[in-house]
Design a protein around this motif. Structure first.
Motif, PDB file in Angstrom:
ATOM      1  N   VAL A 116       0.848  -1.290   0.063  1.00 54.14           N
ATOM      2  CA  VAL A 116      -0.118  -0.114   0.151  1.00 54.14           C
ATOM      3  C   VAL A 116       0.783   1.221  -0.092  1.00 54.14           C
ATOM      4  O   VAL A 116       0.728   2.271  -0.821  1.00 54.14           O
ATOM      5  N   PHE A 117       1.907   1.232   0.902  1.00 58.46           N
ATOM      6  CA  PHE A 117       2.836   2.478   0.928  1.00 58.46           C
ATOM      7  C   PHE A 117       3.530   2.848  -0.447  1.00 58.46           C
ATOM      8  O   PHE A 117       3.384   3.866  -0.778  1.00 58.46           O
ATOM      9  N   PHE A 118       4.151   1.838  -1.050  1.00 57.57           N
ATOM     10  CA  PHE A 118       4.558   2.087  -2.432  1.00 57.57           C
ATOM     11  C   PHE A 118       3.749   2.506  -3.358  1.00 57.57           C
ATOM     12  O   PHE A 118       4.196   3.468  -4.144  1.00 57.57           O
ATOM     13  N   ILE A 154       8.272  11.829   8.164  1.00 56.13           N
ATOM     14  CA  ILE A 154       8.015  10.700   9.246  1.00 56.13           C
ATOM     15  C   ILE A 154       6.538  10.250   9.426  1.00 56.13           C
ATOM     16  O   ILE A 154       6.253   9.002   9.628  1.00 56.13           O
ATOM     17  N   SER A 155       5.682  11.264   9.162  1.00 56.05           N
ATOM     18  CA  SER A 155       4.145  10.755   9.154  1.00 56.05           C
ATOM     19  C   SER A 155       3.864   9.790   7.987  1.00 56.05           C
ATOM     20  O   SER A 155       3.101   8.859   8.352  1.00 56.05           O
ATOM     21  N   HIS A 156       4.293   9.862   6.764  1.00 59.64           N
ATOM     22  CA  HIS A 156       4.223   8.672   5.811  1.00 59.64           C
ATOM     23  C   HIS A 156       4.742   7.416   6.200  1.00 59.64           C
ATOM     24  O   HIS A 156       4.391   6.486   6.078  1.00 59.64           O
ATOM     25  N   LEU A 157       5.972   7.415   6.630  1.00 63.11           N
ATOM     26  CA  LEU A 157       6.695   6.157   7.167  1.00 63.11           C
ATOM     27  C   LEU A 157       6.010   5.523   8.465  1.00 63.11           C
ATOM     28  O   LEU A 157       5.906   4.287   8.653  1.00 63.11           O
ATOM     29  N   SER A 158       5.465   6.402   9.181  1.00 64.15           N
ATOM     30  CA  SER A 158       4.532   5.895  10.515  1.00 64.15           C
ATOM     31  C   SER A 158       3.325   5.185  10.110  1.00 64.15           C
ATOM     32  O   SER A 158       2.856   4.327  10.551  1.00 64.15           O
ATOM     33  N   ARG A 159       2.963   5.397   8.818  1.00 65.70           N
ATOM     34  CA  ARG A 159       1.715   4.624   8.148  1.00 65.70           C
ATOM     35  C   ARG A 159       2.083   3.380   7.947  1.00 65.70           C
ATOM     36  O   ARG A 159       1.316   2.257   8.058  1.00 65.70           O
ATOM     37  N   ILE A 160       3.153   2.778   7.747  1.00 63.74           N
ATOM     38  CA  ILE A 160       3.619   1.414   7.459  1.00 63.74           C
ATOM     39  C   ILE A 160       3.544   0.673   8.943  1.00 63.74           C
ATOM     40  O   ILE A 160       3.039  -0.372   8.740  1.00 63.74           O
ATOM     41  N   ARG A 166      -1.154  -2.524  13.827  1.00 63.41           N
ATOM     42  CA  ARG A 166      -2.549  -2.511  14.204  1.00 63.41           C
ATOM     43  C   ARG A 166      -3.331  -3.677  13.946  1.00 63.41           C
ATOM     44  O   ARG A 166      -3.818  -4.538  14.662  1.00 63.41           O
ATOM     45  N   LEU A 167      -3.099  -4.295  12.594  1.00 63.84           N
ATOM     46  CA  LEU A 167      -3.679  -5.557  12.118  1.00 63.84           C
ATOM     47  C   LEU A 167      -2.910  -6.763  12.790  1.00 63.84           C
ATOM     48  O   LEU A 167      -3.576  -7.656  13.446  1.00 63.84           O
ATOM     49  N   PHE A 168      -1.792  -6.870  12.978  1.00 69.23           N
ATOM     50  CA  PHE A 168      -0.948  -7.775  13.642  1.00 69.23           C
ATOM     51  C   PHE A 168      -1.266  -7.980  14.930  1.00 69.23           C
ATOM     52  O   PHE A 168      -1.807  -9.017  15.265  1.00 69.23           O
TER      53      PHE A 168
END
Length: 225
Positions: A116-118, A154-160, A166-168
């Motif tokens: 999703v990120f990439f 940092i905000s975008h990296l934190s999305r990973i 969260r799911l895990f």
């Protein structure tokens, strides 16, 4: 102790094998459901075709509301709907005694989060160009740009981390909760828990799909943000 409940241990006892076995099983279930739903298409849908069509229509409606465009909604429908299928069945299979949720492994949740990120960054650059896309990381004011740019990175990296952990964490907790219930009272106590865990499986799939759409909307619709 949980290994006592895993059928995959009858084939080979290994944590990596358990994850791969259940991930491949979920993949086969997704392919089977998709194939069987379109095997005998009917003008008035029924059975599995009806369920899958309702699901696709729901995802499409949710995508249109989030992305603001039916064209974009249809473009990203395959990605979002597939993620929803994988996450839901990955969550739900762990409810069945003898099986483990592959989404309770960080291997799968982190992989989905990276996809999703990439992908949303790729789509953002493709839609707006490299300069314009990264320019919006600097905020509305040039004065604040040196401060805003690293904050946005940092905000975008934190999305990973947000997507994967969260799911895990939720599904791992659900699996452990079910294990305790099965250990204490294997015949009666788990019955009310199955409804709750099924609801959680649906909810976590919905959250993952919704966050994917939100990230895509923010990447391809810069002018509106």
């Amino acid at each position: 102790m949980k290994d006592l409940f895993l059928f995959s241990d009858l084939i080979y006892h290994s944590h990596s094998f358990v994850y791969v076995f259940h991930f491949l099983l979920v993949s086969l279930i997704v392919v089977f459901v998709a194939k069987f739903a379109v095997n005998k298409m009917q003008l008035v849908p029924s059975g599995l075709q009806n369920i899958v069509e309702a699901y696709i229509e729901g995802v499409l409606s949710m995508s249109k509301d989030t992305l603001g465009s039916e064209k974009l909604a249809r473009k990203y429908l395959p990605l979002v709907a597939t993620i929803g299928f994988v996450v839901f069945f990955g969550n739900a299979i762990g409810i069945i005694p003898g099986f483990e949720s592959p989404t309770s492994s960080l291997n799968l949740t982190l992989t989905l989060a990276l996809i999703v990120f990439f992908y949303y960054h790729f789509e953002g650059i493709k839609a707006n160009g490299v300069i314009k896309y990264f320019k919006h990381f600097m905020g509305p004011s040039k004065i604040l740009a040196p401060l805003m740019f690293p904050i946005e990175i940092i905000s975008h990296l934190s999305r990973i981390i947000s997507l994967s952990f969260r799911l895990f964490g939720n599904i791992k907790g659900d699996d452990l909760f079910l294990l305790v219930m099965l250990t204490l009272a294997p015949f009666f106590a788990p019955l009310p828990a199955y409804a709750l865990l099924t609801l959680m499986a649906v909810l976590q799939a919905f959250i993952f799909m919704m966050l994917t759409l939100v990230y895509l909307a923010g990447a391809v619709s810069i002018d509106e943000h």
